[in-house]
Design a protein around this motif. Structure first.
Motif, short mmCIF file in Angstrom:
data_model
loop_
_atom_site.label_atom_id
_atom_site.label_comp_id
_atom_site.label_asym_id
_atom_site.label_seq_id
_atom_site.Cartn_x
_atom_site.Cartn_y
_atom_site.Cartn_z
N ILE A 131 0.86 -1.18 0.00
CA ILE A 131 0.00 0.00 0.00
C ILE A 131 0.90 1.23 0.00
CG2 ILE A 131 -1.58 1.34 1.46
CD1 ILE A 131 -2.82 -1.28 2.31
N PRO A 132 0.63 2.24 -0.84
CA PRO A 132 1.48 3.44 -0.84
C PRO A 132 1.48 4.10 0.54
CG PRO A 132 -0.53 3.80 -2.10
CD PRO A 132 -0.47 2.35 -1.79
N ASN A 133 2.63 4.67 0.92
CA ASN A 133 2.79 5.26 2.25
C ASN A 133 1.69 6.24 2.61
OD1 ASN A 133 5.06 3.86 2.87
ND2 ASN A 133 6.42 5.38 1.90
N LEU A 134 1.35 7.06 1.62
CA LEU A 134 0.36 8.10 1.85
C LEU A 134 -0.97 7.53 2.37
CD1 LEU A 134 -0.06 11.17 1.41
CD2 LEU A 134 -0.94 10.61 -0.85
N LEU A 135 -1.26 6.29 1.96
CA LEU A 135 -2.56 5.72 2.27
C LEU A 135 -2.49 4.56 3.26
CD1 LEU A 135 -4.11 5.75 -1.29
CD2 LEU A 135 -4.65 7.26 0.61
N SER A 136 -1.32 4.39 3.92
CA SER A 136 -1.28 3.31 4.91
C SER A 136 -2.03 3.80 6.16
CB SER A 136 0.17 2.96 5.23
OG SER A 136 0.82 4.11 5.70
N GLY A 137 -2.31 2.86 7.03
CA GLY A 137 -3.05 3.21 8.24
C GLY A 137 -4.54 3.34 7.96
N GLY A 138 -5.26 3.94 8.90
CA GLY A 138 -6.70 4.02 8.72
C GLY A 138 -7.33 4.96 9.73
N GLN A 139 -8.62 5.07 9.67
CA GLN A 139 -9.37 5.95 10.57
C GLN A 139 -10.24 5.10 11.48
OE1 GLN A 139 -8.69 9.19 10.13
NE2 GLN A 139 -7.46 8.62 8.35
N ASN A 140 -10.27 5.49 12.76
CA ASN A 140 -11.22 4.85 13.65
C ASN A 140 -12.50 5.67 13.64
OD1 ASN A 140 -12.63 3.55 15.58
ND2 ASN A 140 -10.91 3.38 17.02
N LEU A 141 -13.54 5.09 13.07
CA LEU A 141 -14.79 5.85 12.94
C LEU A 141 -15.69 5.65 14.15
CD1 LEU A 141 -15.61 5.08 9.20
CD2 LEU A 141 -14.37 7.02 10.14
N GLY A 142 -15.19 5.00 15.19
CA GLY A 142 -16.02 4.76 16.37
C GLY A 142 -16.68 3.41 16.29
N PHE A 143 -17.47 3.20 15.23
CA PHE A 143 -18.16 1.91 15.10
C PHE A 143 -17.34 0.93 14.28
CE2 PHE A 143 -19.39 2.82 10.79
CZ PHE A 143 -19.47 4.20 10.76
N MET A 144 -16.31 1.41 13.59
CA MET A 144 -15.46 0.49 12.83
C MET A 144 -14.14 1.16 12.48
SD MET A 144 -16.97 0.68 8.98
CE MET A 144 -15.63 -0.27 8.33
N PHE A 145 -13.18 0.33 12.06
CA PHE A 145 -11.88 0.84 11.62
C PHE A 145 -11.90 0.87 10.10
CE2 PHE A 145 -7.46 0.14 10.32
CZ PHE A 145 -6.86 1.22 10.95
N LEU A 146 -11.61 2.05 9.51
CA LEU A 146 -11.65 2.19 8.05
C LEU A 146 -10.23 2.36 7.52
CD1 LEU A 146 -13.19 2.70 5.37
CD2 LEU A 146 -13.23 5.11 5.98
N PRO A 147 -9.70 1.33 6.86
CA PRO A 147 -8.35 1.47 6.30
C PRO A 147 -8.36 2.55 5.20
CG PRO A 147 -9.09 -0.82 6.27
CD PRO A 147 -10.28 0.02 6.58
N ASN A 148 -7.37 3.43 5.24
CA ASN A 148 -7.33 4.53 4.28
C ASN A 148 -7.34 4.05 2.83
OD1 ASN A 148 -7.27 6.44 6.25
ND2 ASN A 148 -5.03 6.63 6.27
N TYR A 149 -6.55 2.97 2.59
CA TYR A 149 -6.44 2.55 1.19
C TYR A 149 -7.79 2.11 0.63
CZ TYR A 149 -4.89 0.77 -3.19
OH TYR A 149 -4.76 0.58 -4.54
N ARG A 150 -8.57 1.43 1.49
CA ARG A 150 -9.88 0.94 1.02
C ARG A 150 -10.83 2.10 0.73
NH1 ARG A 150 -10.51 -5.16 2.32
NH2 ARG A 150 -8.29 -5.55 2.15
N ALA A 151 -10.73 3.11 1.59
CA ALA A 151 -11.56 4.31 1.33
C ALA A 151 -11.14 4.92 -0.01
CB ALA A 151 -11.39 5.31 2.45
N TRP A 152 -9.84 4.96 -0.27
CA TRP A 152 -9.33 5.52 -1.52
C TRP A 152 -9.85 4.73 -2.74
CZ3 TRP A 152 -7.67 8.67 -4.97
CH2 TRP A 152 -6.93 8.23 -6.06
N VAL A 153 -9.91 3.40 -2.62
CA VAL A 153 -10.39 2.58 -3.73
C VAL A 153 -11.82 2.99 -4.11
CG1 VAL A 153 -11.13 0.25 -4.38
CG2 VAL A 153 -8.89 0.61 -3.32
N VAL A 154 -12.64 3.18 -3.06
CA VAL A 154 -14.03 3.55 -3.33
C VAL A 154 -14.08 4.94 -3.99
CG1 VAL A 154 -16.28 4.02 -2.29
CG2 VAL A 154 -14.88 2.12 -1.44
N VAL A 155 -13.32 5.89 -3.43
CA VAL A 155 -13.33 7.25 -3.97
C VAL A 155 -12.82 7.25 -5.42
CG1 VAL A 155 -12.29 9.54 -3.78
CG2 VAL A 155 -13.10 8.35 -1.73
#
Lengths: 295, 238
Positions: A131-155
């Motif tokens: 996964i490119p560095n810029l998009l590693s890691g993720g966001q804790n949305l409270g009800f779930m953990f959203l990996p940044n890269y997966r969010a990027w794929v959708v966008v």
């Protein structure tokens, strides 16, 4: 957080996200198939192999030339598109006067050859792609953990789908494409170079597949079989949405990804077949597809 | 029309095939700059095939078709169109996935001097009212016919091939199309008109070529129609 029918929300949201990501790939791939079928009348069975080739090109760019993810996101679709143009010029263009079946057989054969070559050189165990560095890691949305890269794929898929839809439905170039889909002879008689349009359309359609392949590389391992697994589902998506409808192909792609994700939560045993069940029902009730125009 | 004006389109020994079937057996005629010429004949005589062959979209053609002294027989349809010949097909060819305005703007400009969109809306006020209509094919038959003519006027092509523009239309609309053809002639367009409607043809044309069994069998100037009425009735079988 609440529980729905005994399902913890983390599980539900997790599967919804997974469904949306699968849906993103279905949408981009079925969009390419719909664009190609519309103008060329060819059912491009090589689409899955070219998606896989997109992922491999990204891997090769990184490992042989040191070119990273972001440039690959542009370069790999261009390379796959250029390869598609060569296929169109040398082979597909000889089949336009024949029944669709010949185009299907040719592209099916090409898919087997392309997959076979990659399998021969790279095996089937899969190659890792970071996964490119810029998009590693993720966001804790409270009800779930959203990996940044997966969010990027959708966008990214939404942007590409919207851009393609806009280009086809709202621009002058798109008007040529729609007109040539309906009546290529007349469009040619107006002085438009229809063979050039057909060539570029095939190149663009398979470039979309290559783009999806690059998006997929960091999520799924880069594997010669990644296309053949996906393409069967994507064909079902295209049948459900109806061939030749751009918006239909896009919406059906996302919708079925989500339906598949929900099925995985509520009835996991059915998740592998739910899309085919829907396809069978749609074929019985509305054979031209949900968004298709009656033939 | 004076004989001194320049021959714009010259068709000689034009043979044409639809697949295996040989439909044109040596068509000969010529059209001078600024003329309106009709091709008259029975159903199946080869009138539409002649237009398609001039445009290069009949299956196969041999012989000679020169436009402005350029031989086009070996050219692709798109190259022929770019010389300045535009076709309004019999089935009208309005695109259902394009709006009225997109249909109008579709054919690319091939030369300067085409009509402006304002002038086109002047000629066809109905189209102006309907221009935002979502689908070109939602128009009435008459409006579709006008759209099919209107869209080729923008392109700068000065040679128009109109295939039965009055077919199936109400008399008042036929009259309007007649006025349009007269207006276009005044603007310097050269027109080849395929017609079944003989009275309409007589009201707009300078000369008439009679087509029968894939050949041109006679030419009648419009001012000699009366003395040739009987002959023409025999040709057309009316």
């Amino acid at each position: 957080m609440f529980e729905l029918l005994g399902i913890p929300p983390q599980v539900l949201m997790g599967q919804l996200l997974l469904g949306l990501i699968n849906g993103s790939f279905y949408a981009v791939l079925s969009l390419g198939l719909a664009v190609i079928f519309g103008l060329l009348n060819i059912i491009n069975f090589a689409h899955g192999a070219l998606y896989m080739a997109g992922a491999f090109v990204a891997w090769m760019l990184l490992n042989y030339l040191g070119i990273g993810y972001w440039p690959a996101l542009i370069l790999a679709p261009l390379i796959v598109g250029a390869f598609g143009i060569v296929l169109e010029r040398t082979m597909l263009s000889r089949l336009y006067h024949l029944d669709h079946l010949y185009g299907l057989l040719l592209t099916f054969g090409l898919a087997l050859i392309i997959q076979g070559l990659f399998r021969n050189y790279y095996g089937i165990s899969g190659l890792p792609y970071q996964i490119p560095n810029l998009l590693s890691g993720g966001q804790n949305l409270g009800f779930m953990f959203l990996p940044n890269y997966r969010a990027w794929v959708v966008v990214a898929s939404v942007l590409v789908c919207f851009g393609t839809w806009f280009m086809i439905e709202k621009t002058r170039l798109g008007a040529y494409l729609r007109a040539a889909t309906e009546n290529p002879v007349l469009v040619g008689a107006f002085g438009v170079n229809v063979p050039l349009m057909i060539m570029l359309t095939y190149g663009f359609g398979v470039a979309l597949a290559g783009f999806a392949g690059v998006l997929a590389a960091p999520i799924y391992s880069v594997n010669p079989t990644m296309g053949e697994q996906l393409i069967i589902v994507v064909f079902a998506v295209v049948v459900i949405g109806g061939m030749g409808s751009i918006m239909g192909a896009i919406l059906t792609g996302y919708m079925l990804g989500i339906v598949e994700g929900l099925t995985r939560v509520f009835y996991p045993e059915g998740s592998a077949v739910v899309i085919f069940v829907i396809m069978a029902i749609v074929l019985m009730i509305k054979p031209e597809g949900l968004f298709g125009r009656p033939a | 029309m004076t004989d001194a004006s320049e021959v714009l389109l010259k068709v000689s020994d034009l043979q044409g095939w639809y697949g295996e079937s040989h439909v044109l057996h040596g068509v000969d005629f010529e059209v001078r700059q600024g003329e309106v010429v009709t091709l008259l004949g029975r159903n199946g005589a080869g009138k539409t095939s002649t237009l398609l062959a001039i445009m290069g979209i009949l299956g196969k053609r041999t012989g000679s078709v020169t436009f402005k002294d350029t031989e086009t027989i070996g050219m692709q349809p798109r190259a022929i169109a770019r010389l300045g010949i535009a076709l309004c097909p019999e089935e009208r060819g309005i695109f259902s996935s394009l709006s009225v305005e997109e249909n109008l703007m579709l054919p690319p400009r091939i030369a300067d001097g085409g009509l402006t969109v304002e002038r086109i809306y002047d000629l066809f006020p109905n189209l102006k009212e309907r221009r935002t209509s979502s689908q070109g094919t939602k128009l009435s038959g008459g409006e579709q016919q006008m759209l099919a003519i209107a869209r080729i006027l923008r392109t700068g092509s000065k040679m128009l091939l109109l295939d039965e523009p009055t077919e199936g239309l109400a008399p008042v609309i036929v009259q309007q199309i007649g006025h349009t053809i007269a207006a276009l002639k005044n603007e310097g367009f050269t027109i080849v008109l395929v017609e079944q409607n003989f009275r309409f043809a007589a009201s707009v044309a300078d000369r008439h070529y009679v087509v029968d069994q894939g050949r041109v069998v006679d030419m009648i100037p419009n001012d000699q129609l009366e003395e040739n009425t009987q002959k023409l009735h025999d040709y057309l079988g009316v």
